[in-house]
Scaffold this active site. Sequence first.
Site, PDB file in Angstrom:
ATOM      1  N   ARG A 523       0.833  -1.211   0.000  1.00 51.85           N
ATOM      2  CA  ARG A 523       0.000   0.000   0.000  1.00 51.85           C
ATOM      3  C   ARG A 523       0.861   1.252   0.000  1.00 51.85           C
ATOM      4  NH1 ARG A 523      -4.005   0.757   4.697  1.00 51.85           N
ATOM      5  NH2 ARG A 523      -2.191   0.161   5.915  1.00 51.85           N
ATOM      6  N   SER A 587       7.276  -5.050   7.503  1.00 52.54           N
ATOM      7  CA  SER A 587       6.939  -6.023   8.561  1.00 52.54           C
ATOM      8  C   SER A 587       7.746  -7.310   8.462  1.00 52.54           C
ATOM      9  CB  SER A 587       5.446  -6.332   8.520  1.00 52.54           C
ATOM     10  OG  SER A 587       4.732  -5.142   8.671  1.00 52.54           O
ATOM     11  N   ASP A 641       5.162  -3.121  12.110  1.00 50.86           N
ATOM     12  CA  ASP A 641       3.701  -2.927  12.241  1.00 50.86           C
ATOM     13  C   ASP A 641       3.243  -2.881  13.701  1.00 50.86           C
ATOM     14  OD1 ASP A 641       4.325  -5.585  12.542  1.00 50.86           O
ATOM     15  OD2 ASP A 641       2.592  -6.359  11.464  1.00 50.86           O
TER      16      ASP A 641
END
Length: 900
Positions: A523, A587, A641
């Site tokens: 994203r 992550s 994250d």
Amino acid sequence: QVDRYLYHMRLSDDVLLDVMARFQAEMVKGLGRDTNPTATVKMLPSFVRSLPDGSEKGEFLAVDLGGSQFRAHQVKVFDDGKQSSQLENKFYPTPKEVTQGNGAELFDYIADCLLDFMETKNLKQKLPLGFTFSFPCKQTKLEEGVLLSWTKHFKVRGVQDTDVVSSLRKALQKHKASFVPAGDVDVLALVNDTVGTMMTCGYDDPRCEVGLIIGTGTNACYMEEMRHIDLVEGDEGRMCVNTEWGAFGDDGALDDLRTEFDRELDLGSLNPGKQLFEKMISSLYLGELVRLILLKMTKEGLLFNGKVSTALLTKGKIEMKHVSAMEKYKEGLSNTKEILTELNLFPSEDDCIAVQHVCTIVSFRSANLCAAALAAILTRMRENKKLLRMRTTVGIDGGLYKTHPQYAKRLHKVVRRLVPNCDVRFLLSVSGSGKGAAMVTAVAYRLAAQRKKIDATLAPFLLSMETLREVKNKMRTELEYGLKRETQGSATVKMLPTYVCGTPDGTEKGKFLALDLGGTNFRVLLVKIRSGRKRSVRMYNKIFAIPLEIMQGTGEELFDHIVQCIAEFLEYMGIKGARLPLGFTFSFPCRQASIDKGTLVGWTKGFKATDCEGEDVVDMLREAIRRRNEFDLDIVAVVNDTVGTMMTCGYEDPNCEIGLIAGTGSNVCYMEDMKNIEIIEGNEGKMCINTEWGGFGDNGCIDNIRTKYDKEVDEGSLNPGKQRYEKMTSGMYLGEIVRQILIDLTKQGLLFRGQISESLRKRGIFETKFLSQIESDRLALLQVRRILQQLGLDSTCDDSIIVKEVCGAVSKRAAQLCGAGLAAIVEKKRENRGVEHLQTTVGVDGTLYKLHPHFSSVLRETVKELAPQCDVTFMLSEDGSGKGAALITAVAKRLHNVGQ
């Protein structure tokens, strides 16, 4: 003439459908906790939860009280693949002084008969006994029952409102001394004859879920969903309900259908005003009804030239056997003449035809009423199962059904007409309710043995508070190892510094970019943060796929693809010229040397891009931006994250200094005092530590709680021996643990009829989302069965209960272990602050926490129990990896500007 006279006894289909609807309403009343006390149809729970499955075996005794004779049975059940059983029995009379005497005499008589039977059969060993007792009893468990009222021709003093099983046990105990050589008896189950009939037939036909008695008395039972039985705790599975339908109409609900003859018969009975439905149906009363009709017709001059004999005036002179004989197809008329002559009536041929017609109308009405109530039960079962069409079997017993020439045929025909969407097979119970009591006992025996094995299998998943306290203490030790310079290298909990040194204080503002790479999607976000009174965070994002060939290609290709996606996004948002600060959520495990430097320790989650491990991912991103030469960005922070989750919640609640991910993976970060972080220079302030706690236990310190199933899951994983704690607590592995347990239980013959299906052999078939669905409280077992069917597992109702229990044990342990780890962290923070009592907030994200019906509550309870001096609030994070990355960037910018 007779038709006109008995017009009210002829019931049309419309009337029967109306009776069916009334009976359905009565059933609902009987099942409801608040309405049961006033319901006439008592719907008594039988505590029989399971039908025979063919694996029962052993030797059982049964006694049967309630009909015209008392019976003792010896039943042998063989588990030889052929479901065979052997039955031997002996009949004993039930004299009037026993059926209408006192309780002590009755139970002494039963004990005498049973002991006589055991002596005849030379039975020496201790045997389980099933007690068929065909009267309405209130049961709270399988082996006890309090008599509500006597019915039929029984009226024994001092038994009502007492437990009949303990009375029988006492009588047997008393007699035991007198017969030394004979065996001992263990009363295991109290069964109503109707339930016994269903179980006997259920042994031969697994579809049999209804029992029906049409004899001296009448009654029906059927398998009801537990969630509808308010009188018994629990919603799981099914239970056989004994309707005690003989009392239907005792509140006046059938008064419009009862004739003057029904009223007269009731007034002369042992229990006036009671069992009114039974009095219109069962063989104990039909002969008497015929007598009352004939008497009135004779008095009115319609029969026998108006001459009444003494016999016709005498109660009980016409019995059911006479009615059946008169209705026989060929010899019916000559039988009628013979029977009437014996009653000193001198019938003409017309008299005989008229009397035969009266018998037919009376017995036909009985079959019609019985069919209407049975149709109500079948409809209820079909609706419970949410089926448009249902196939089922009704097990039937009783003298009227068996011996009356046309009764069975009439009953079948009317039932099929009233419920056209049910395909019903009627199965005659050959060996009676005695064998049924033995079957109930055999099933209870089998279930007890199975329960023992299931408990033993799941025992290692039940962790005591003591064990969880040990886990908390071990986690605390490992956290300390990870922070100390000399032990940090060998520590299993890595305690990676993130160089995030503050949480949001509300003054953050500006436009930020965030990148989020951590799975198969990538994203890019634009995040606008406003400060002051109207502080807010607005986000715009776009999702891009990462093709497999790029995930597993070269590092250069991967980062070029990422930069191309950024370029598309900037173009799309019209902000290509601006040099925006950027936060990069990456992550994967990284060692950081500063907030904008992160060296990849190793890929996980299916990524395999070459030339990346050991490299600084921020440098690789900067290089790729340089290669493209279209725009420039200020890369401020590389973020995990878990830290993003903490920051997102910290923006809403300044008390939030811990972040927890409980989803596909499991991890925690928290704000640690700089003075405790030996691997970094400086003693002032705090820094967020990414614990990477999934590796806890990789040194064997929690081997004492790892089960053989955990070891199987670990050995079959991509990284054997690594991330052991994560493999016991995270969504990625729980379904696989469940699958391993199900395979083991199936091998033990406790599930899926001992057959391991192809699909159960497949790794990963049992996704964690199925655990969340199966354990949902709102889900009926029917839906659990559907989920298992989707997985190619053909399950029975009992299977579904076991599967649900396995899922519960695995997910509860996961939440408790996660809670024990978290308790270690909040306790550490409390001690860091040097306070007696700590108030803190944990920011949480992850599908397991969000979607599983019980995970979050068990986790919270465990933390509360293990860290009683900490008051912990849990806050759900909104988009930690996007919004969180932007907030970290904003805080880093703010602190950087302060520092300059």
